[in-house]
Design an enzyme around this catalytic site. Sequence first.
Site, PDB file in Angstrom:
ATOM      1  N   GLU A  46       0.829  -1.214   0.000  1.00  0.00           N
ATOM      2  CA  GLU A  46       0.000   0.000   0.000  1.00  0.00           C
ATOM      3  C   GLU A  46       0.867   1.270   0.000  1.00  0.00           C
ATOM      4  O   GLU A  46       0.533   2.258  -0.650  1.00  0.00           O
ATOM      5  CB  GLU A  46      -0.927  -0.030   1.232  1.00  0.00           C
ATOM      6  CG  GLU A  46      -1.852   1.162   1.398  1.00  0.00           C
ATOM      7  CD  GLU A  46      -3.006   1.201   0.398  1.00  0.00           C
ATOM      8  OE1 GLU A  46      -2.977   0.432  -0.577  1.00  0.00           O
ATOM      9  OE2 GLU A  46      -3.905   2.024   0.585  1.00  0.00           O
ATOM     10  N   THR A 101      -3.987   8.175  -5.843  1.00  0.00           N
ATOM     11  CA  THR A 101      -3.905   8.542  -4.419  1.00  0.00           C
ATOM     12  C   THR A 101      -2.661   9.386  -4.158  1.00  0.00           C
ATOM     13  O   THR A 101      -2.726  10.393  -3.438  1.00  0.00           O
ATOM     14  CB  THR A 101      -3.882   7.267  -3.538  1.00  0.00           C
ATOM     15  OG1 THR A 101      -5.089   6.553  -3.785  1.00  0.00           O
ATOM     16  CG2 THR A 101      -3.806   7.599  -2.068  1.00  0.00           C
TER      17      THR A 101
HETATM   18  N1  HSE Z   1      -6.439   7.770   3.383  1.00  0.00           N
HETATM   19  C1  HSE Z   1      -6.053   7.670   2.013  1.00  0.00           C
HETATM   20  C2  HSE Z   1      -6.026   9.044   1.403  1.00  0.00           C
HETATM   21  C3  HSE Z   1      -7.083   6.833   1.291  1.00  0.00           C
HETATM   22  O1  HSE Z   1      -7.017   9.747   1.562  1.00  0.00           O
HETATM   23  O2  HSE Z   1      -5.069   9.443   0.770  1.00  0.00           O
HETATM   24  C4  HSE Z   1      -6.509   6.041   0.236  1.00  0.00           C
HETATM   25  O3  HSE Z   1      -5.876   4.893   0.780  1.00  0.00           O
END
Ligand code: HSE
Length: 309
Positions: free
Chosen positions: A128, A181
């Site tokens: 991730e 992202t």
């Molecule tokens: N928390 C993450 C973000 C979500 O908003 O960048 C995607 O994994």
Amino acid sequence: MKKVTVHAFAGVGNLVCGFDVIGMALHAPYDVIDMELTEEPGIRIKHTDAFGLPENPGENIIGICLQAMTKAVNKPIGFKVTVQKNIKPGSGLGSSSASCAGAVVAANALLDNRFSKNELVEFALAGEIVASGGKHADNIAPAIFGGITIARPTDPVDIISLPVPSDLFVAIVHPQIEVKTADARKILPTEISMKTGVNQWANVAGLVAGIYTDDKNLIGRSLQDHVAEPYRSKLIPGYDAVIKKSMEAGALGGGISGSGPTMFMLCETEAIAAAVETCMQEVYQELKIDFKTYVTSINPEGVKIVSSE
Ligand code: HSE
């Protein structure tokens, strides 16, 4: 057990005010991962989907997670993996987390469940981090544990499972544009004001209280994000119209799923969720942007083993 097939489900990261911390698992869409344990060391990955993801294990996040796991096993083992991704990368529906979570749960089943779920979260995070450019488990944790989770960003990550409120439906719209992202993280400020912080943790507290007491109205009014939404909503055409029309159709509240462009709305009945879905469709038909919609619900289970031999 030599072979296993798992379903790895989409999810909603951030859960609006829980930036990088709170997420929930959904029933749809989901990826299908077939995995075989081999005596020949090495990781072989084949994608049967059309997303053009790299199959070289050093460049594929599934490969990166499995490399982290095999290193911890510390004996010569290999995996042969076939992946059918149905969750589009860059959708905001936790596509990378589904790959990583699916891979580590499948591999763990083949390794006689030698690792705990908390350890699997750490292996999945190895992939991730590469996919999103940040260490956050808000998607990984619900993908593995199911339901709604809090991922406290300690080392190792501290996962807390919350109760799943009764009768909540989720209407989802995925406009067919890609928001990576890593890019959606770069546009966020590195610091927030005290006022922003106070508003945000008031909403997080309200959301968690609403979830524990099954108070739908409190859940709905706590779904406000002062940290990421003001910046990221600008990347999503139709954002304001979707929120406005969905609320008029009776949604409790909602916002951006993960880093977008998908948006989700929580609804108290399936009929309201269907009405919200219609509003979402109208917005993107008018904007002439391709889209996909789903009406689904919170999945109390994480990655599911559907067959083994
Ligand atoms: N928390 C993450 C973000 C979500 O908003 O960048 C995607 O994994």
